[in-house]
Design an enzyme around this catalytic site. Structure first.
Site, PDB file in Angstrom:
ATOM      1  N   ARG A   1       0.857  -1.187   0.000  1.00  0.00           N
ATOM      2  CA  ARG A   1       0.000   0.000   0.000  1.00  0.00           C
ATOM      3  C   ARG A   1       0.892   1.236   0.000  1.00  0.00           C
ATOM      4  NH1 ARG A   1      -3.365  -2.749  -1.688  1.00  0.00           N
ATOM      5  NH2 ARG A   1      -5.441  -3.220  -0.875  1.00  0.00           N
TER       6      ARG A   1
ATOM      7  N   ASP B   1       4.587  -0.340  -6.928  1.00  0.00           N
ATOM      8  CA  ASP B   1       3.332  -0.686  -7.599  1.00  0.00           C
ATOM      9  C   ASP B   1       2.191   0.121  -6.993  1.00  0.00           C
ATOM     10  OD1 ASP B   1       1.789  -2.319  -9.458  1.00  0.00           O
ATOM     11  OD2 ASP B   1       0.926  -3.242  -7.662  1.00  0.00           O
TER      12      ASP B   1
ATOM     13  N   GLU C   1      -2.140   7.577  -4.997  1.00  0.00           N
ATOM     14  CA  GLU C   1      -2.442   6.912  -6.267  1.00  0.00           C
ATOM     15  C   GLU C   1      -3.899   7.073  -6.696  1.00  0.00           C
ATOM     16  OE1 GLU C   1      -1.457   2.797  -5.168  1.00  0.00           O
ATOM     17  OE2 GLU C   1      -3.579   2.307  -5.388  1.00  0.00           O
TER      18      GLU C   1
ATOM     19  N   HIS D   1      -0.503  -0.116  -9.620  1.00  0.00           N
ATOM     20  CA  HIS D   1      -1.280  -1.074  -8.815  1.00  0.00           C
ATOM     21  C   HIS D   1      -1.735  -2.243  -9.683  1.00  0.00           C
ATOM     22  CE1 HIS D   1      -3.393  -1.187  -4.720  1.00  0.00           C
ATOM     23  NE2 HIS D   1      -3.331  -2.420  -5.199  1.00  0.00           N
TER      24      HIS D   1
HETATM   25  P1  NAI Z   1      -1.745 -11.234   4.950  1.00  0.00           P
HETATM   26  O1  NAI Z   1      -2.812 -10.770   5.891  1.00  0.00           O
HETATM   27  O2  NAI Z   1      -1.688 -12.676   4.574  1.00  0.00           O
HETATM   28  O3  NAI Z   1      -0.310 -10.821   5.543  1.00  0.00           O
HETATM   29  C1  NAI Z   1      -0.038  -9.588   6.117  1.00  0.00           C
HETATM   30  C2  NAI Z   1       1.045  -9.811   7.174  1.00  0.00           C
HETATM   31  O4  NAI Z   1       1.386  -8.540   7.723  1.00  0.00           O
HETATM   32  C3  NAI Z   1       0.582 -10.702   8.347  1.00  0.00           C
HETATM   33  O5  NAI Z   1       1.516 -11.731   8.575  1.00  0.00           O
HETATM   34  C4  NAI Z   1       0.517  -9.734   9.510  1.00  0.00           C
HETATM   35  O6  NAI Z   1       0.843 -10.353  10.757  1.00  0.00           O
HETATM   36  C5  NAI Z   1       1.547  -8.710   9.122  1.00  0.00           C
HETATM   37  N1  NAI Z   1       1.416  -7.453   9.833  1.00  0.00           N
HETATM   38  C6  NAI Z   1       0.294  -6.868  10.329  1.00  0.00           C
HETATM   39  N2  NAI Z   1       0.606  -5.728  10.966  1.00  0.00           N
HETATM   40  C7  NAI Z   1       1.943  -5.598  10.851  1.00  0.00           C
HETATM   41  C8  NAI Z   1       2.869  -4.627  11.323  1.00  0.00           C
HETATM   42  N3  NAI Z   1       2.458  -3.568  12.058  1.00  0.00           N
HETATM   43  N4  NAI Z   1       4.175  -4.796  11.053  1.00  0.00           N
HETATM   44  C9  NAI Z   1       4.595  -5.875  10.337  1.00  0.00           C
HETATM   45  N5  NAI Z   1       3.778  -6.829   9.885  1.00  0.00           N
HETATM   46  C10 NAI Z   1       2.465  -6.687  10.150  1.00  0.00           C
HETATM   47  O7  NAI Z   1      -1.893 -10.312   3.672  1.00  0.00           O
HETATM   48  P2  NAI Z   1      -1.340 -10.599   2.200  1.00  0.00           P
HETATM   49  O8  NAI Z   1      -2.386 -11.296   1.409  1.00  0.00           O
HETATM   50  O9  NAI Z   1       0.013 -11.175   2.279  1.00  0.00           O
HETATM   51  O10 NAI Z   1      -1.258  -9.102   1.632  1.00  0.00           O
HETATM   52  C11 NAI Z   1      -0.308  -8.166   2.124  1.00  0.00           C
HETATM   53  C12 NAI Z   1      -0.652  -6.792   1.594  1.00  0.00           C
HETATM   54  O11 NAI Z   1      -0.468  -6.779   0.176  1.00  0.00           O
HETATM   55  C13 NAI Z   1      -2.131  -6.389   1.786  1.00  0.00           C
HETATM   56  O12 NAI Z   1      -2.303  -5.750   3.028  1.00  0.00           O
HETATM   57  C14 NAI Z   1      -2.371  -5.432   0.655  1.00  0.00           C
HETATM   58  O13 NAI Z   1      -2.179  -4.123   1.139  1.00  0.00           O
HETATM   59  C15 NAI Z   1      -1.276  -5.754  -0.358  1.00  0.00           C
HETATM   60  N6  NAI Z   1      -1.811  -6.211  -1.655  1.00  0.00           N
HETATM   61  C16 NAI Z   1      -1.413  -5.545  -2.791  1.00  0.00           C
HETATM   62  C17 NAI Z   1      -1.875  -5.940  -4.028  1.00  0.00           C
HETATM   63  C18 NAI Z   1      -1.439  -5.262  -5.293  1.00  0.00           C
HETATM   64  O14 NAI Z   1      -2.053  -5.471  -6.359  1.00  0.00           O
HETATM   65  N7  NAI Z   1      -0.405  -4.446  -5.281  1.00  0.00           N
HETATM   66  C19 NAI Z   1      -2.840  -7.056  -4.154  1.00  0.00           C
HETATM   67  C20 NAI Z   1      -3.132  -7.732  -2.898  1.00  0.00           C
HETATM   68  C21 NAI Z   1      -2.652  -7.289  -1.698  1.00  0.00           C
END
Ligand code: NAI
Length: 343
Positions: free
Chosen positions: A233, A257, A262, A294
Site C-alpha cells: 500500500r 506498484d 495513487e 497497482h
Molecule cells: P496477509 O494478511 O496474509 O499478511 C499480512 C502480514 O502482515 C501478516 O503476517 C501480519 O501479521 C503482518 N502485519 C500486520 N501488521 C503488521 C505490522 N504492524 N508490522 C509488520 N507486519 C504486520 O496479507 P497478504 O495477502 O500477504 O497481503 C499483504 C498486503 O499486500 C495487503 O495488506 C495489501 O495491502 C497488499 N496487496 C497488494 C496488491 C497489489 O495489487 N499491489 C494485491 C493484494 C494485496
C-alpha cells in the site's frame, strides 16, 4: 440480487459476469469510483462492489444506509479505504482475503529484476537500435540480503521466490511465523532489518502502525544503495522522504506498484495531461525508479478468484446470513469476523 459495481475496468467484467450469472447476481457496472458524490448511483441496489481506490468513509456509509444498501463487497484484500469502525452496525463489509499471492509476489520479483538488470532501459534502447551497454551494469541477487516486512500469504511466497535466487532473508512481522525460519530465513527486529538489507520489500497491511514505515529516519538506518520495493500500500512509504533518499544517493532504486496519492491517478490514462503531483512526476522521472499502477494483482488467475470469492461472499451473506470473509470491527481490531453474526 443487484449490485452496483464501481471503478469498473474492461478486465473486471468477464469473470464477474460469469460467476454473477451462475449465482443470480446482476452487476451494474459504473466506471466512476465510489465516493460522496457518486454514492447516489447505488440507490435501489442491494449492495456495492468496490476496489482499492473507492472511498467508503463515514459520509459514504451514511448515504448507503439511507438508501438501504446492506453490503459493501470489496473485491480486494486490503480494506484501508473503508472506515470499518464506522461501518460496524450499519453495513456489512466483505472482502477477498486471498486471490493469488503468487500474482503479487511474482510481480514484486519482476520489478526487482527489471530494476537491477536495467531491463526497462534495455527495452527502450534496443527498440531504437541502440546496442550500447554503458550504464547497464546490474548486480547479482544471489547472496544478497532481502528484508521482508510482513510475512503473511504474499510475503511468504516472495520469500520462497527469493530463496530460489539464493538470497538471504531477514523477516519482520508483528506476528512472526517461526515455521518459516531456516538457515537462510530468520526474523529480526526492524532496526536490524533496515541496517542489514540490500533490498527491502513491503508486504504488511496499511494501518496506523505501519503508516510511513519507510520514512527519513528508517531510510537513514538503511545501507547505502538499498532497493525499496512496495507492492503493498502506498502510504507505507513517505514518498517525499523516498524522493529525498534517491536524490541523496542513499536509495539505490525503488520499485513501486502503489503510491500514497495513487487514487488521483492510478488506473486512468493521463498521457497528454499535466501531472500536478510533483513528487509522483519527479519519482517517475528518475532512472532508478520503476512505477507500475497497482497492477501486481492483475493476472487471469487472480481475476477469476476475485470474482468467484466476491460472488460467494455475497451469496453467503444474503442466503446464509453470514460470510466468513466479513471484515468486522467488533471481532477484534478489524480482523475477519469470527461469527459473521456480530450485528
Ligand atoms: P496477509 O494478511 O496474509 O499478511 C499480512 C502480514 O502482515 C501478516 O503476517 C501480519 O501479521 C503482518 N502485519 C500486520 N501488521 C503488521 C505490522 N504492524 N508490522 C509488520 N507486519 C504486520 O496479507 P497478504 O495477502 O500477504 O497481503 C499483504 C498486503 O499486500 C495487503 O495488506 C495489501 O495491502 C497488499 N496487496 C497488494 C496488491 C497489489 O495489487 N499491489 C494485491 C493484494 C494485496
Amino acid at each position: 440480487m443487484k449490485f452496483a459495481f464501481f471503478d469498473t475496468k474492461p478486465y473486471d467484467r468477464p469473470a464477474f459476469d460469469k460467476y454473477g450469472a451462475e449465482k443470480g447476481i446482476e452487476f451494474k457496472y459504473f466506471e466512476t469510483k465510489l465516493n460522496e458524490d457518486t454514492a447516489e448511483l447505488a440507490r435501489d441496489f442491494d449492495g456495492v462492489c468496490v476496489f482499492v481506490n473507492d472511498t467508503v468513509n463515514a459520509k459514504v456509509i451514511d448515504k448507503l444506509v439511507d438508501m438501504n444498501v446492506k453490503v459493501v463487497a470489496l473485491r480486494c484484500a486490503g480494506f484501508n479505504n473503508v472506515d470499518v469502525k464506522y461501518a460496524f452496525g450499519k453495513v456489512h463489509v466483505l472482502r477477498v482475503p486471498a486471490y493469488s499471492p503468487y500474482a503479487v509476489a511474482e510481480h514484486t520479483m519482476a520489478l526487482l529484476l527489471t530494476s537491477v538488470r536495467r531491463i526497462h532501459k534495455a527495452y527502450i534502447r534496443t527498440r531504437d537500435f541502440n546496442f550500447s551497454l554503458s550504464g547497464m551494469t546490474g548486480f547479482d541477487l544471489h547472496g544478497k540480503t532481502v528484508g521482508v516486512i510482513g510475512t503473511g500469504k504474499i510475503g511468504k511466497v516472495f520469500i520462497n521466490i527469493c530463496r530460489g535466487f539464493g538470497m538471504k532473508v531477514l523477516a519482520y512481522d508483528k506476528y512472526p511465523d517461526r515455521s518459516i525460519e531456516s538457515e537462510y530465513v530468520r526474523y529480526a527486529d526492524l532496526p536490524e532489518l533496515f541496517e542489514n538489507s540490500d533490498i527491502i520489500s513491503l508486504h504488511c497491511p496499511l494501518t496506523e502502525e505501519t503508516y510511513h514505515l519507510i520514512n527519513r529516519e528508517s531510510l537513514e538506518k538503511c545501507k547505502k544503495g538499498v532497493v525499496i520495493l512496495n507492492t503493498s500500500r502506498g502510504a507505507l512509504v513517505d514518498a517525499e522522504a523516498l524522493l529525498a533518499g534517491i536524490k541523496d544517493r542513499k536509495v539505490g532504486a525503488a520499485c513501486l506498484d502503489v503510491y500514497e496519492e495513487e487514487a488521483d491517478y492510478f488506473f486512468e490514462d493521463f498521457s497528454g495531461h499535466i501531472i500536478s503531483d510533483d513528487i509522483l512526476a519527479r519519482l517517475i522521472s528518475m532512472p532508478n525508479v520503476i512505477v507500475s499502477s497497482h497492477q501486481a494483482f492483475l493476472t487471469t488467475e487472480a481475476l477469476e478468484n476475485i470474482a468467484e470469492t466476491t460472488v460467494n461472499n455475497i451469496i453467503g451473506y444474503f442466503e446464509n446470513g453470514q460470510c466468513p470473509n466479513e471484515v468486522c470491527f467488533r471481532c477484534g481490531n478489524a480482523e475477519d469476523c469470527k461469527t459473521g453474526k456480530c450485528f
